[in-house]
Design a protein around this motif. Structure first.
Motif, PDB file in Angstrom:
ATOM      1  N   GLY A  18       0.763  -1.072  -0.010  1.00 46.51           N
ATOM      2  CA  GLY A  18       0.066   0.005   0.058  1.00 46.51           C
ATOM      3  C   GLY A  18       0.872   1.154   0.142  1.00 46.51           C
ATOM      4  O   GLY A  18       0.404   2.194   0.125  1.00 46.51           O
ATOM      5  N   LYS A  19       2.025   1.200  -0.514  1.00 45.78           N
ATOM      6  CA  LYS A  19       2.990   2.431  -0.168  1.00 45.78           C
ATOM      7  C   LYS A  19       2.621   3.532  -1.206  1.00 45.78           C
ATOM      8  O   LYS A  19       2.610   4.493  -1.095  1.00 45.78           O
ATOM      9  CB  LYS A  19       4.556   1.989  -0.473  1.00 45.78           C
ATOM     10  CG  LYS A  19       4.995   1.041   0.445  1.00 45.78           C
ATOM     11  CD  LYS A  19       6.387   0.567   0.217  1.00 45.78           C
ATOM     12  CE  LYS A  19       6.590  -0.252  -0.976  1.00 45.78           C
ATOM     13  NZ  LYS A  19       5.651  -1.352  -1.232  1.00 45.78           N
ATOM     14  N   SER A  94      -4.074  -7.021   6.237  1.00 49.51           N
ATOM     15  CA  SER A  94      -5.078  -7.837   5.489  1.00 49.51           C
ATOM     16  C   SER A  94      -4.716  -9.350   5.176  1.00 49.51           C
ATOM     17  O   SER A  94      -5.372 -10.055   4.730  1.00 49.51           O
ATOM     18  CB  SER A  94      -5.854  -7.165   4.468  1.00 49.51           C
ATOM     19  OG  SER A  94      -4.957  -7.080   3.337  1.00 49.51           O
ATOM     20  N   GLN A  95      -3.241  -9.104   4.981  1.00 51.40           N
ATOM     21  CA  GLN A  95      -2.754 -10.573   4.577  1.00 51.40           C
ATOM     22  C   GLN A  95      -3.213 -11.069   2.904  1.00 51.40           C
ATOM     23  O   GLN A  95      -3.408 -11.941   2.669  1.00 51.40           O
ATOM     24  CB  GLN A  95      -2.573 -11.610   5.222  1.00 51.40           C
ATOM     25  CG  GLN A  95      -2.088 -11.609   6.630  1.00 51.40           C
ATOM     26  CD  GLN A  95      -2.141 -12.553   7.675  1.00 51.40           C
ATOM     27  OE1 GLN A  95      -1.358 -12.739   8.730  1.00 51.40           O
ATOM     28  NE2 GLN A  95      -2.725 -13.750   7.424  1.00 51.40           N
ATOM     29  N   LYS A 130      -4.253  -1.443   5.038  1.00 51.21           N
ATOM     30  CA  LYS A 130      -5.401  -2.153   4.329  1.00 51.21           C
ATOM     31  C   LYS A 130      -6.509  -2.687   5.290  1.00 51.21           C
ATOM     32  O   LYS A 130      -6.918  -3.761   5.206  1.00 51.21           O
ATOM     33  CB  LYS A 130      -4.821  -3.204   3.416  1.00 51.21           C
ATOM     34  CG  LYS A 130      -3.872  -2.659   2.439  1.00 51.21           C
ATOM     35  CD  LYS A 130      -3.571  -3.708   1.201  1.00 51.21           C
ATOM     36  CE  LYS A 130      -2.766  -3.342   0.232  1.00 51.21           C
ATOM     37  NZ  LYS A 130      -2.450  -4.509  -0.760  1.00 51.21           N
ATOM     38  N   ILE A 131      -6.492  -1.932   6.622  1.00 53.54           N
ATOM     39  CA  ILE A 131      -7.494  -2.263   7.761  1.00 53.54           C
ATOM     40  C   ILE A 131      -8.866  -2.487   7.054  1.00 53.54           C
ATOM     41  O   ILE A 131      -9.864  -3.223   7.434  1.00 53.54           O
ATOM     42  CB  ILE A 131      -7.447  -1.426   8.856  1.00 53.54           C
ATOM     43  CG1 ILE A 131      -7.971  -0.188   8.154  1.00 53.54           C
ATOM     44  CG2 ILE A 131      -6.138  -1.500   9.429  1.00 53.54           C
ATOM     45  CD1 ILE A 131      -7.807   0.929   9.687  1.00 53.54           C
ATOM     46  N   ILE A 157      -4.051   2.276   9.090  1.00 49.91           N
ATOM     47  CA  ILE A 157      -4.583   3.170   8.077  1.00 49.91           C
ATOM     48  C   ILE A 157      -5.437   2.519   7.084  1.00 49.91           C
ATOM     49  O   ILE A 157      -5.080   1.227   6.944  1.00 49.91           O
ATOM     50  CB  ILE A 157      -3.592   3.830   7.380  1.00 49.91           C
ATOM     51  CG1 ILE A 157      -2.549   2.953   6.732  1.00 49.91           C
ATOM     52  CG2 ILE A 157      -2.686   4.774   8.454  1.00 49.91           C
ATOM     53  CD1 ILE A 157      -1.887   3.766   5.711  1.00 49.91           C
ATOM     54  N   SER A 158      -6.086   2.913   6.310  1.00 49.59           N
ATOM     55  CA  SER A 158      -6.555   2.589   5.224  1.00 49.59           C
ATOM     56  C   SER A 158      -6.384   3.547   4.060  1.00 49.59           C
ATOM     57  O   SER A 158      -7.117   4.670   4.031  1.00 49.59           O
ATOM     58  CB  SER A 158      -8.059   2.197   5.330  1.00 49.59           C
ATOM     59  OG  SER A 158      -8.712   2.021   4.074  1.00 49.59           O
ATOM     60  N   GLY A 159      -5.733   3.215   2.901  1.00 53.65           N
ATOM     61  CA  GLY A 159      -5.618   4.057   1.882  1.00 53.65           C
ATOM     62  C   GLY A 159      -7.018   4.265   1.023  1.00 53.65           C
ATOM     63  O   GLY A 159      -7.061   5.298   0.559  1.00 53.65           O
TER      64      GLY A 159
END
Length: 270
Positions: A18-19, A94-95, A130-131, A157-159
């Motif tokens: 998620g970078k 989230s794997q 990625k929660i 966080i969640s992007g």
């Protein structure tokens, strides 16, 4: 020569952690985002503004196990994070790629350590990303597992939903305010255009002639015109003034010996 990206903050983590998404959320950058390994092949830079202050963030291409030995262009990627003051270490909680998120965290830190002890000691903020892809119960279970097995502070966080993004920006700014800038890299200057104007070499060829060469000789004869008597007279006088005649005598030159300078050949006489 190596060009290393200069940034205050480096985003590291496995591919698809998620970078790039985070960089697009916190800065003016517009990196390519897709769900496959090595979407990012070159570091992307973005400027993040928080409360009137700014810092530069670099999205370092995804690292993998063995990166410190060059796997997956590891050395190329890692060199760009050497100069950052703070690392945001993204871990996909989230794997979604089927890997264990704890193992991901440990593996990336091991690669940083193997590459450079200085890099391993660079301050980090751990970001569990990625929660939004897992339900609340699973999220809490994995957070508790991280606390138990790793036991360090982190932020979630969640992007996609921007949850935790503002808190991360504020925390990053706060941490940077306490970290001094790294000293300039010490480099050895080298003038690639430096020419030799001083050397004088005297050798003998197979026929016994004295051969003059070197930067000082090359520079000297550049303006000599043998067909011009005044130029040739100047040439002879300068040989004496520069001490070249004495140097030749020290090497054993006598009257009647041949002297060669480039395409100039003459017989020495007192």
């Amino acid at each position: 020569m190596e060009l290393k990206t200069i940034a205050d903050v480096g985003l590291v983590g496995f591919p698809n952690a998620g970078k790039s998404t985070l960089l697009s959320c916190i800065s003016n950058a517009n990196p390519k985002i897709a769900n496959y390994p090595f979407t990012t092949l070159y570091p992307n830079l973005g400027v993040c503004e928080v409360r009137g202050q700014t810092f530069v963030v670099a999205d370092i291409p995804g690292l993998i196990e063995g990166a410190s030995q060059g796997q997956g262009l590891g050395h190329y990627f890692l060199k760009h994070v050497e100069r950052v003051r703070l690392i945001l270490h993204l871990v996909d909680i989230s794997q979604s790629d089927g890997r264990d998120f704890i193992e991901d965290y440990l593996t990336i830190n091991k690669e940083l350590e193997n590459y450079s002890s200085e890099l391993a000691n660079t301050p980090q903020i751990v970001v569990l990303s990625k929660i939004d892809l897992i339900d609340e119960e699973t999220r809490e279970e994995r957070i508790e597992r991280f606390k138990k097995e790793i036991g360090i502070d982190f932020i979630t966080i969640s992007g996609a939903t921007y949850e935790g993004i503002e808190q991360l920006k504020l925390l990053t700014l706060e941490r940077l305010s306490k970290i001094p800038k790294k000293p300039p890299i010490q480099v050895e200057e080298f003038n690639f255009d430096k020419r030799d104007y001083e050397s004088i070499n005297i050798t003998r060829d197979d026929e016994g002639a004295f051969v003059l060469s070197g930067g000082k000789i090359d520079n000297f004869i550049r303006g000599v015109v043998l067909s011009d008597t005044r130029s040739f007279a100047y040439f002879q006088n300068r040989l004496q003034e520069m001490g070249i005649i004495d140097m030749l005598k020290q090497k054993g030159m006598k009257t009647g010996d041949t002297v060669k300078i480039k395409d100039i050949v003459f017989e020495y006489s007192e």
